[in-house]
Design a protein around this motif. Structure first.
Motif, short mmCIF file in Angstrom:
data_model
loop_
_atom_site.label_atom_id
_atom_site.label_comp_id
_atom_site.label_asym_id
_atom_site.label_seq_id
_atom_site.Cartn_x
_atom_site.Cartn_y
_atom_site.Cartn_z
N GLN A 212 4.68 23.88 4.42
CA GLN A 212 3.50 24.06 4.47
C GLN A 212 2.34 23.49 4.64
OE1 GLN A 212 5.92 24.26 2.23
NE2 GLN A 212 5.27 24.35 0.22
N ALA A 213 2.17 22.31 4.01
CA ALA A 213 1.39 21.69 4.30
C ALA A 213 1.00 21.13 5.57
CB ALA A 213 2.09 19.55 3.58
N MET A 214 1.99 20.41 6.12
CA MET A 214 2.26 19.84 7.61
C MET A 214 1.36 21.64 8.46
SD MET A 214 2.31 16.91 7.85
CE MET A 214 2.69 17.49 9.74
N GLY A 215 1.56 22.82 8.50
CA GLY A 215 1.40 24.38 8.84
C GLY A 215 -0.40 24.35 8.62
N GLY A 216 -0.71 24.40 7.09
CA GLY A 216 -2.24 25.05 6.95
C GLY A 216 -2.86 24.30 7.12
N TYR B 15 1.11 -1.14 0.29
CA TYR B 15 0.05 -0.14 0.06
C TYR B 15 0.93 1.54 -0.15
CZ TYR B 15 -4.54 -2.23 1.11
OH TYR B 15 -5.75 -3.48 0.20
N PRO B 16 0.67 2.32 -1.03
CA PRO B 16 0.95 3.52 -0.92
C PRO B 16 1.01 4.53 0.17
CG PRO B 16 0.10 3.85 -2.98
CD PRO B 16 -0.30 2.35 -1.82
N ALA B 17 1.69 4.68 1.06
CA ALA B 17 2.02 5.91 2.35
C ALA B 17 1.28 6.96 1.71
CB ALA B 17 3.22 5.91 3.18
N HIS B 18 -0.13 7.25 1.79
CA HIS B 18 0.07 9.01 2.30
C HIS B 18 0.94 9.80 2.85
CE1 HIS B 18 -2.50 12.84 2.91
NE2 HIS B 18 -3.41 11.83 2.32
N PRO B 19 1.17 10.74 1.48
CA PRO B 19 2.33 12.25 1.40
C PRO B 19 2.20 12.20 3.20
CG PRO B 19 0.64 12.93 -0.50
CD PRO B 19 0.21 11.32 0.16
N TYR B 20 1.14 12.62 4.01
CA TYR B 20 0.90 12.91 5.30
C TYR B 20 1.75 11.91 6.45
CZ TYR B 20 -1.84 17.45 3.67
OH TYR B 20 -2.29 18.28 3.32
N ALA C 174 4.89 12.85 5.89
CA ALA C 174 5.79 14.39 6.56
C ALA C 174 5.29 14.26 8.43
CB ALA C 174 4.31 14.78 6.66
N ILE C 175 4.65 13.31 9.05
CA ILE C 175 4.88 12.85 9.90
C ILE C 175 5.83 12.57 10.67
CG2 ILE C 175 1.85 13.33 10.63
CD1 ILE C 175 1.95 10.29 11.10
N ALA C 176 6.14 11.11 9.95
CA ALA C 176 7.09 10.19 9.78
C ALA C 176 8.54 11.05 10.25
CB ALA C 176 7.79 9.16 9.05
#
Length: 395
Positions: free
Chosen positions: A193-197, A103-108, A111-113
């Motif tokens: 910026q994806a993690m912030g907004g 399964y491909p990981a969602h981009p987020y 990000a959290i990793a």
């Protein structure tokens, strides 16, 4: 050397192993999913099988060791604690299976990793004796044997090493060992910026951190019979439940144009994180309801790493960074805002502290008298340890 079958193995030996196994499994499972590292995923499944065997041995030893009805609370505490640890590795295995199945990981998830200290699995292709100063070795596997938190930093060719630390220093270690690591993708794929907004991204990060901190605190409360930390776990689990339901709504309503399989990875990760926080609650309840007697506490054993829950006293608002806690030896893990009933994890140095707010801090006990001195220093900053009365257990 003790046999792998457990001859001469004590209850203490089993519980200490369960503690380490579950912690490593949690870290490696997220890493395996985020970076599609099948070797790390297989290692998580191997750990789960070892935990299942340890769980069976603990049941057998508990039945043999406990003789009368007066020992029932001890038996209940042991079984509740070991069952919760088994749940943690089961949840970790569910995450790892996503990587196994491709399964491909969602981009987020990637990000959290990559936020804060990262975890990586590296197979050494050469021997080294000097490691980057800020990289912690979590476990080394040589052949079919694990060595947790090894005292020696010598690594041999063929060792499989799980490490935690800053991404750049993990990459430096991988280069020294002559092996690539997929953690390098942190530097090229993650948009800060994806993690912030984005609400989905920020909620997922908060949920992951809160669940992970709750498990660490639950372990500590169990090892030290610490009712204040156990109560903090209960409150964090309630907050995690709120985050879980918010996250499900955001996933279902997300306009993210990714494929359905990426959203499956988000859903299963969310469910597994929820199971982690539930397991943390079960561990904390062993302490809260008085099932953790000195017999169990001495059986589990402790360590130099310690946690304290403190309340902010005094008027006005201060910025967390102005207290220089890390320079004083304290690492802020989570902040509780009682007026909002919100936990904040991780805690930014710019976080505003008001009277009545509570912090969970990690520190290292060190030598004799160090702990007392450090706690006095907290008092001088207007941070007072929280005191909670234990609950009465009704069976």
């Amino acid at each position: 050397m003790r046999s792998r079958r457990g001859y001469g193995e004590s209850v203490r030996d089993i519980l200490v192993k369960l503690r380490y196994y579950t912690s490593i499994a949690m870290d490696l499972s997220l890493y395996s999913l985020a970076f599609n590292d099948r070797e790390a995923a297989v290692e998580v499944l191997r750990i789960e099988r070892d935990v299942d065997e340890l769980y069976r041995r603990l049941i057998a030893k508990t039945l043999i060791a406990l003789r009368g009805s007066s020992d029932a609370p001890i038996a209940m505490g042991l079984m509740a604690a070991s069952s919760a640890l088994d749940t943690i590795t089961d949840a970790s295995a569910d995450i790892a299976m996503l990587a196994i199945k491709g399964y491909p990981a969602h981009p987020y998830i990637k990000a959290i990793a990559c936020q804060g200290e990262a975890v990586s699995l590296i197979r050494s292709s050469r021997s080294v004796s000097k490691l980057p100063a800020r990289v912690d070795i979590l476990v080394v596997r040589r052949g079919d044997r694990y060595e947790f938190a090894p005292l020696s930093e010598n690594l041999l060719e063929g060792d499989l090493v799980a490490v935690r630390g800053p991404v750049d220093e993990i990459i430096q270690l991988a280069e020294a060992l002559g092996s690539p690591t997929t953690i390098t993708r942190c530097s090229v794929e993650i948009e800060v910026q994806a993690m912030g907004g984005d609400s989905l991204a920020s909620t997922l990060l908060a949920f992951k951190n809160t669940s992970r901190v709750a498990v660490d605190l639950a372990f500590y409360s169990l090892l030290n019979n610490d009712i204040e930390i156990a109560e903090a776990v209960v409150e964090m689990e309630e907050y995690s439940d709120r985050l879980y339901h918010e996250l499900l709504e955001l996933i279902m309503g997300s306009s993210y144009p990714g494929r359905a399989r990426e959203n499956v990875s988000l859903l299963i990760l969310s469910k597994s994180l929820e199971e982690l926080s539930d397991a943390a609650l079960r561990l904390a309840n062993v302490v809260r309801y008085g099932q953790l007697t000195q017999v169990i506490s001495s059986a589990v054993g402790g360590g130099e790493e310690a946690y304290v829950r403190v309340r902010v006293e005094g008027a006005g608002v201060v910025e967390l960074g102005s207290l220089d806690l890390e320079d004083r030896g304290f690492i802020p893990l989570a902040l509780y805002k009682p007026r909002l009933r919100d936990w904040i994890a991780p805690v930014a140095p710019a976080a505003a502290l008001e009277s009545g707010d509570e912090l969970i801090l990690k520190y290292y006990k060190g030598g004799v008298g160090v702990e007392e001195r450090m706690l006095k220093e907290l008092g001088s900053l207007g941070l007072k340890p929280v005191r909670v009365e234990p609950l009465e257990h009704t069976s």
